[in-house]
Design a protein around this motif. Structure first.
Motif, PDB file in Angstrom:
ATOM      1  N   ASP A 179       0.820  -1.152   0.146  1.00 48.78           N
ATOM      2  CA  ASP A 179      -0.093  -0.122  -0.155  1.00 48.78           C
ATOM      3  C   ASP A 179       0.932   1.323   0.154  1.00 48.78           C
ATOM      4  O   ASP A 179       1.811   1.540   1.029  1.00 48.78           O
ATOM      5  N   ILE A 180       0.810   2.201  -1.110  1.00 49.02           N
ATOM      6  CA  ILE A 180       1.703   3.234  -1.148  1.00 49.02           C
ATOM      7  C   ILE A 180       0.731   4.606  -1.108  1.00 49.02           C
ATOM      8  O   ILE A 180       1.248   5.521  -1.506  1.00 49.02           O
ATOM      9  N   THR A 181      -0.432   4.275  -0.876  1.00 49.00           N
ATOM     10  CA  THR A 181      -1.533   5.634  -0.721  1.00 49.00           C
ATOM     11  C   THR A 181      -0.898   6.728   0.194  1.00 49.00           C
ATOM     12  O   THR A 181      -0.763   7.944  -0.451  1.00 49.00           O
ATOM     13  N   SER A 182      -0.398   6.453   1.154  1.00 47.07           N
ATOM     14  CA  SER A 182       0.165   7.790   2.125  1.00 47.07           C
ATOM     15  C   SER A 182       1.253   8.236   1.191  1.00 47.07           C
ATOM     16  O   SER A 182       1.408   9.441   1.508  1.00 47.07           O
ATOM     17  N   ARG A 183       2.053   7.547   0.614  1.00 46.48           N
ATOM     18  CA  ARG A 183       3.309   8.274  -0.052  1.00 46.48           C
ATOM     19  C   ARG A 183       2.731   9.125  -1.222  1.00 46.48           C
ATOM     20  O   ARG A 183       3.264  10.044  -1.512  1.00 46.48           O
ATOM     21  N   VAL A 184       1.729   8.571  -1.882  1.00 41.94           N
ATOM     22  CA  VAL A 184       1.186   9.224  -3.075  1.00 41.94           C
ATOM     23  C   VAL A 184       0.420  10.509  -2.440  1.00 41.94           C
ATOM     24  O   VAL A 184       0.800  11.678  -2.906  1.00 41.94           O
ATOM     25  N   GLN A 185      -0.314  10.451  -1.302  1.00 40.89           N
ATOM     26  CA  GLN A 185      -0.685  11.516  -0.753  1.00 40.89           C
ATOM     27  C   GLN A 185       0.353  12.652  -0.164  1.00 40.89           C
ATOM     28  O   GLN A 185       0.009  13.931  -0.221  1.00 40.89           O
ATOM     29  N   GLU A 224       3.083  17.838  -0.451  1.00 44.48           N
ATOM     30  CA  GLU A 224       4.380  18.605  -0.625  1.00 44.48           C
ATOM     31  C   GLU A 224       4.171  19.357  -1.847  1.00 44.48           C
ATOM     32  O   GLU A 224       5.068  20.396  -1.821  1.00 44.48           O
ATOM     33  N   GLU A 225       3.675  18.914  -2.943  1.00 37.95           N
ATOM     34  CA  GLU A 225       3.622  19.880  -4.073  1.00 37.95           C
ATOM     35  C   GLU A 225       2.605  20.638  -4.172  1.00 37.95           C
ATOM     36  O   GLU A 225       2.491  21.639  -5.063  1.00 37.95           O
ATOM     37  N   GLY A 226       1.837  20.732  -3.183  1.00 38.94           N
ATOM     38  CA  GLY A 226       0.685  21.782  -3.184  1.00 38.94           C
ATOM     39  C   GLY A 226      -0.482  21.475  -4.033  1.00 38.94           C
ATOM     40  O   GLY A 226      -1.103  22.661  -4.673  1.00 38.94           O
ATOM     41  N   VAL A 257      -7.461  14.481  -7.714  1.00 39.60           N
ATOM     42  CA  VAL A 257      -7.296  15.358  -6.341  1.00 39.60           C
ATOM     43  C   VAL A 257      -8.313  16.434  -6.189  1.00 39.60           C
ATOM     44  O   VAL A 257      -8.377  17.100  -7.403  1.00 39.60           O
ATOM     45  N   SER A 258      -8.788  16.402  -4.925  1.00 36.98           N
ATOM     46  CA  SER A 258      -9.644  17.405  -4.620  1.00 36.98           C
ATOM     47  C   SER A 258      -9.526  18.125  -3.391  1.00 36.98           C
ATOM     48  O   SER A 258      -9.240  17.354  -2.432  1.00 36.98           O
TER      49      SER A 258
END
Length: 128
Positions: free
Chosen positions: A15-21, A26-28, A97-98
């Motif tokens: 599960d990589i969801t948190s890393r994508v989030q 970080e990128e705003g 993303v919203s």
């Protein structure tokens, strides 16, 4: 952005969801989408249920039945099943993303799919 995933077994879903989030934060990125891309031919990425770890186990079990390791494969490296499973899962997913948050269903998560591990793999995330 690129990050690594270290896998511990031949076949595994991480599960990589948190890393994508984290990337979104970080990128705003407030609104739009992100593409998650796995630049490997024996690994993939998918979105599926993250609440119950048995779902990932069941997916792996079914893929192992659909793509057995003991067929008369010709690929010299001996990892043809990993290439086939990677093609079945796919190399990228697109996530809306919203409001600065990934738009996923209640039970959904983004999974890195390892089919030729253990290895250290790359995952790329791009805001669109």
């Amino acid at each position: 952005m690129q990050f690594t995933v270290s896998t511990r077994s031949r076949t595994e879903m991480v599960d990589i969801t948190s890393r994508v989030q984290d990337f979104v934060r970080e990128e705003g990125v407030q609104d739009g989408a992100v593409m998650v891309f796995v630049p490997h031919t024996t690994a993939g990425v998918t979105i599926n249920e993250s609440a119950d770890p048995d779902v990932a186990r069941d997916i792996i079990m079914a893929l192992n039945i659909l793509v057995p390791g003991d067929l008369d494969y010709r690929h010299a490296e001996g990892n043809s099943p990993a290439h086939i499973k990677s093609s079945m899962m796919g190399s990228s997913v697109l996530v809306e993303v919203s409001g600065g948050r990934l738009v996923l269903g209640t039970w959904q998560g983004v999974f890195f799919c390892e089919f030729d591990g253990p290895r250290t793999r790359k995952v790329r995330v791009v805001a669109l």
